[in-house]
Write a protein that holds these residues in place. Structure first.
Motif, short mmCIF file in Angstrom:
data_model
loop_
_atom_site.label_atom_id
_atom_site.label_comp_id
_atom_site.label_asym_id
_atom_site.label_seq_id
_atom_site.Cartn_x
_atom_site.Cartn_y
_atom_site.Cartn_z
N GLY A 270 0.82 -1.25 0.00
CA GLY A 270 0.08 0.03 -0.02
C GLY A 270 0.92 1.16 0.24
N PRO A 271 0.35 2.59 -0.39
CA PRO A 271 0.95 3.49 -0.09
C PRO A 271 1.63 3.76 1.14
CG PRO A 271 -1.36 4.17 -0.24
CD PRO A 271 -1.08 2.79 -0.48
N ALA A 272 2.89 4.42 0.98
CA ALA A 272 3.82 4.60 2.07
C ALA A 272 2.99 5.74 2.97
CB ALA A 272 5.18 5.08 1.95
N ASN A 273 2.50 6.54 2.47
CA ASN A 273 1.95 7.94 3.00
C ASN A 273 0.62 7.60 3.06
OD1 ASN A 273 1.28 7.89 0.12
ND2 ASN A 273 1.86 9.97 -0.05
N TYR A 274 0.40 6.37 3.44
CA TYR A 274 -1.23 5.95 3.90
C TYR A 274 -1.96 7.02 4.99
CZ TYR A 274 -4.62 2.97 6.43
OH TYR A 274 -5.74 2.26 6.99
N MET A 275 -1.14 7.56 5.94
CA MET A 275 -1.48 8.34 7.11
C MET A 275 -2.33 9.44 6.29
SD MET A 275 -1.42 6.73 9.96
CE MET A 275 -1.81 8.47 10.96
N LYS A 276 -1.97 10.02 5.36
CA LYS A 276 -2.48 11.12 4.77
C LYS A 276 -4.05 10.93 4.37
CE LYS A 276 1.73 13.64 3.49
NZ LYS A 276 2.62 14.07 2.57
N LEU A 277 -4.31 9.71 4.12
CA LEU A 277 -5.51 9.66 3.76
C LEU A 277 -6.54 9.79 4.89
CD1 LEU A 277 -5.39 5.88 2.06
CD2 LEU A 277 -5.30 8.02 0.97
N GLY B 237 -4.37 0.40 12.48
CA GLY B 237 -3.53 0.31 11.25
C GLY B 237 -2.80 -0.86 11.45
N GLY B 238 -1.61 -1.02 10.64
CA GLY B 238 -0.76 -1.70 10.63
C GLY B 238 -1.34 -3.44 10.63
N ALA B 244 -8.00 -7.52 9.08
CA ALA B 244 -9.23 -7.23 8.91
C ALA B 244 -9.67 -7.06 7.16
CB ALA B 244 -9.70 -5.85 9.25
N ILE B 245 -8.61 -6.30 6.25
CA ILE B 245 -8.91 -6.24 4.96
C ILE B 245 -8.93 -8.13 4.57
CG2 ILE B 245 -7.82 -5.84 2.83
CD1 ILE B 245 -6.49 -3.41 4.26
N ASP B 246 -8.22 -8.85 4.97
CA ASP B 246 -8.20 -10.22 4.40
C ASP B 246 -9.73 -10.76 4.69
OD1 ASP B 246 -6.13 -10.39 3.27
OD2 ASP B 246 -4.66 -11.48 5.05
N ASN B 247 -10.53 -10.21 5.83
CA ASN B 247 -11.60 -10.75 5.93
C ASN B 247 -12.74 -9.73 5.89
OD1 ASN B 247 -11.26 -13.53 7.56
ND2 ASN B 247 -9.57 -12.22 8.40
N MET B 248 -12.60 -8.81 4.82
CA MET B 248 -13.64 -7.83 4.66
C MET B 248 -14.84 -8.63 3.62
SD MET B 248 -13.34 -4.92 6.31
CE MET B 248 -14.47 -3.87 5.52
N GLY B 258 -8.07 6.15 12.74
CA GLY B 258 -7.00 6.14 13.47
C GLY B 258 -5.81 5.17 13.11
N ALA B 259 -4.57 5.25 13.49
CA ALA B 259 -3.84 4.15 13.10
C ALA B 259 -2.44 4.11 14.26
CB ALA B 259 -3.23 4.25 11.63
N ILE B 260 -2.96 4.02 15.31
CA ILE B 260 -1.95 4.07 16.69
C ILE B 260 -0.75 3.32 16.44
CG2 ILE B 260 -2.88 2.47 18.31
CD1 ILE B 260 -2.48 4.17 20.59
N SER B 261 -0.93 2.19 15.77
CA SER B 261 0.29 1.23 15.55
C SER B 261 1.41 2.12 14.59
CB SER B 261 0.00 -0.03 14.97
OG SER B 261 -0.21 0.20 13.42
N GLN B 262 1.12 3.01 14.17
CA GLN B 262 1.86 3.90 13.17
C GLN B 262 2.34 5.06 13.88
OE1 GLN B 262 2.43 2.12 9.83
NE2 GLN B 262 1.54 0.80 11.14
N TYR B 263 1.90 5.63 14.88
CA TYR B 263 2.30 7.01 15.26
C TYR B 263 3.68 7.30 15.73
CZ TYR B 263 -2.94 7.68 15.29
OH TYR B 263 -4.42 7.78 15.13
N ASN B 264 4.14 6.35 16.44
CA ASN B 264 5.60 6.32 16.79
C ASN B 264 6.58 6.17 15.66
OD1 ASN B 264 5.28 7.26 19.40
ND2 ASN B 264 4.26 5.49 20.10
N ASP B 265 5.83 5.94 14.53
CA ASP B 265 6.90 5.20 13.33
C ASP B 265 6.99 6.07 12.34
OD1 ASP B 265 8.31 3.59 11.68
OD2 ASP B 265 6.64 1.95 11.81
N SER B 266 8.14 6.76 11.98
CA SER B 266 8.40 7.78 11.10
C SER B 266 8.26 7.00 9.67
CB SER B 266 9.58 8.55 11.06
OG SER B 266 10.58 7.40 11.04
N ASP B 267 8.39 5.64 9.70
CA ASP B 267 8.33 4.76 8.72
C ASP B 267 6.90 3.98 8.39
OD1 ASP B 267 9.62 4.03 6.21
OD2 ASP B 267 10.55 2.08 7.38
N ALA B 268 6.15 4.76 8.64
CA ALA B 268 4.82 4.27 8.41
C ALA B 268 4.62 3.50 6.98
CB ALA B 268 3.69 5.12 8.93
#
Lengths: 351, 351
Positions: A270-277, B237-238, B244-248, B258-268
């Motif tokens: 998926g897009p690396a800038n996903y958070m911007k969505l 997120g993450g 979840a997507i696999d089971n939608m 939100g995507a709390i798993s990504q918030y501390n991660d600059s490489d989201a």
């Protein structure tokens, strides 16, 4: 009656671009026609990026075609022999029959409604005045309907919207470009190389076109869409999607039509800038044209109107010979095709 | 009058979880109140995952708070001193004032409408019967409105839908769980550990809860949502998003809250199974509650009705002391908090 069939058989699921070890060219005799069967001579084969998804072992929006299948593709043909009353020699028909000269199928009690169904046979109507059977692949087929419903129903474009379209010189992108323009949008295309970019502006009516091979996409977008992109019609995914997301307007819509950059890649992402969505409250929606098949007439009426008034046309690149299918398919992924690719199986160019 | 202020200052943009080198605890004197100024004694500080986004140097849905700022957070307080006619000592007010005991601001000609605005001061109404001022953080504040509009307007839930909610024991997730149940949906929660999972089912009324720390999420989902998930309300997120997507279900909706798993991660990064958004024609929509602020009354009416009938409650975890803010913030990210986290700045527990 022809006694042989030439075909491409799926011998191995490809990793990356298919090779002649994945898809093997064969020639073999045709069995005599059985009771209730129909034999169709395939005239045109539609060569489309989505075909690559159909031979991914993990499946896609349909289960994978099994090994041993003929390489699948949408076809238009003429009934050649028939021992079924619904089909007469000379009838024009379409279906998913694959890269081969002839297909032999049991005739059903009625036309199957889903052209996606394996083994289905659908009679074609007379083409509208000024059109021909090939238009059922493009303008009035999955390409036209995809572009039309993607732009209207999924993208919800309004006059004055800034619309960005990737692969804008491609089969779907070129139609999407013209449709957005016809609906009163400001249209920015993305294409590879100056020749394609010129075509997107001059032939398909975009206000501007970015050359993704040489331009800095983000920089260009910031100039061409200073208030952001309202609707991004995405056919490519990957880095271009990321650049688009960076330049989307708040509350923008992304029409997720395809992601050709990911089709040969088992390690898609998926897009690396996903958070911007989230930050920009963007709506991203995947869609398949099959959802809209019951609204086909609605689209064809509008599309045929635009065709008649000269506001919509589809560029076809016709190539010849069943043995050239694989090379044609490769050209979709290296960007060297020009317009919607069709294989014509009669060297004279006539059906 | 208190002569000193204690506060946490943003000295450096954190990489990962903020440390005491990023957020420095300070104590200093309060200047005498200037002409037209208001001094507010902060009673409650809301400790929320989104605060982490506000101190990302690359910005998020708002520009980053500058270095040197007080660590930003939503606060409720009481006017302590005022030389502005709109504000009287004892008035209850809210704003984004951060981790500190007192905030001193110029009084404006009117209440600012956006509590997100730095330096804004908004008067609070009397809490509805049975509620208190803290409910303006939770049930009637951004959490309640986020859960309500996320579920109704973005997720478009219908009775009978199967709804999956991540961080279902959390501040927003627990409200989303109860709201989905109240709207007639089948609700599956996701939470970490047996204690939280039991709470999601017993206190918040989910039909089931998956323990993401010990369960195989995909396997559980295939049993609990055999026809697929219609609406996924995502707070994390993450990898959980990927499961979840696999089971939608086809045509499912993902509420990207939100995507709390990504918030501390600059490489989201976006979900690796991004292509399935296309295959299943999924709509993924990012949204921020601020878009819905003008529809606040509509939500509060419904939410207050559910609260009065016992069908909605918000669990608060109140901690004490301005010096404990950073530890409380950390507990959001290691999952050790229990309910919506609030710092109370009076050790007695009273405002």
């Amino acid at each position: 009656m022809t006694a042989t069939n030439q075909l491409w058989r799926l011998a191995r699921y490809p990793e990356g671009l298919p090779t002649t070890e994945d898809l093997v060219f064969e020639e073999g005799p045709l069995a005599p026609l059985g009771e209730g069967e129909v034999r169709i001579r395939i005239c045109y084969i539609s060569i489309d990026p989505a075909n690559r998804l159909w031979i991914r072992p993990e499946g896609s929006y349909i289960p994978p075609f099994p090994l041993g299948s003929v390489m699948p593709a949408a076809c238009i043909g003429v009934v050649h022999e028939s021992s079924h009353p619904r089909y007469q020699p000379g009838d024009w028909v379409q279906g998913i029959w694959g890269w081969q000269d002839f297909v032999t199928l049991p005739g059903g009690p009625e036309d199957r409604q889903l052209p996606m169904e394996e083994g289905g046979i659908l009679h074609l109507p007379e083409p509208p005045p000024g059109s021909d059977y090939l238009d059922f692949f493009g303008l009035f087929g999955v390409h036209g309907l995809t572009a039309f419903f993607g732009m209207t129903d999924v993208g919800k474009v309004k006059p004055g919207d800034t619309v960005l379209i990737s692969a804008a010189a491609g089969a779907i992108g070129s139609l999407a470009t013209q449709i957005a323009r016809n609906l009163g949008c400001r249209v920015v295309g993305l294409a590879g190389g100056p020749e394609k970019c010129a075509k997107v502006v001059e032939q398909f009516g975009a206000d501007a076109c970015i050359d993704y091979k040489s331009d800095d996409i983000r920089e260009k977008l910031s100039v061409l869409a200073p208030n952001g992109v309202d609707v991004y019609f995405d056919n490519v995914g990957g880095e271009i999607l990321e650049a688009a997301i960076d330049n989307m307007a708040h509350h923008g819509r992304i029409v997720f039509c395809g992601a050709i950059s990911q089709y040969n890649d088992s390690d898609a992402r998926g897009p690396a800038n996903y958070m911007k969505l989230l930050y920009k409250q963007i709506e991203l929606k995947g869609f398949l044209v099959f959802t809209y098949m019951d609204r086909m007439e609605e689209a064809v009426e509008t599309l045929a109107g635009w065709k008649a008034s000269g506001e919509l046309h589809m560029e076809l690149e016709v190539r010849y010979g069943i043995d050239n299918c694989l090379g044609a398919f490769h050209s979709l992924f290296d960007g060297s095709n020009r317009g919607k690719l069709v294989m014509c199986l009669n060297e004279s160019g006539e059906p």
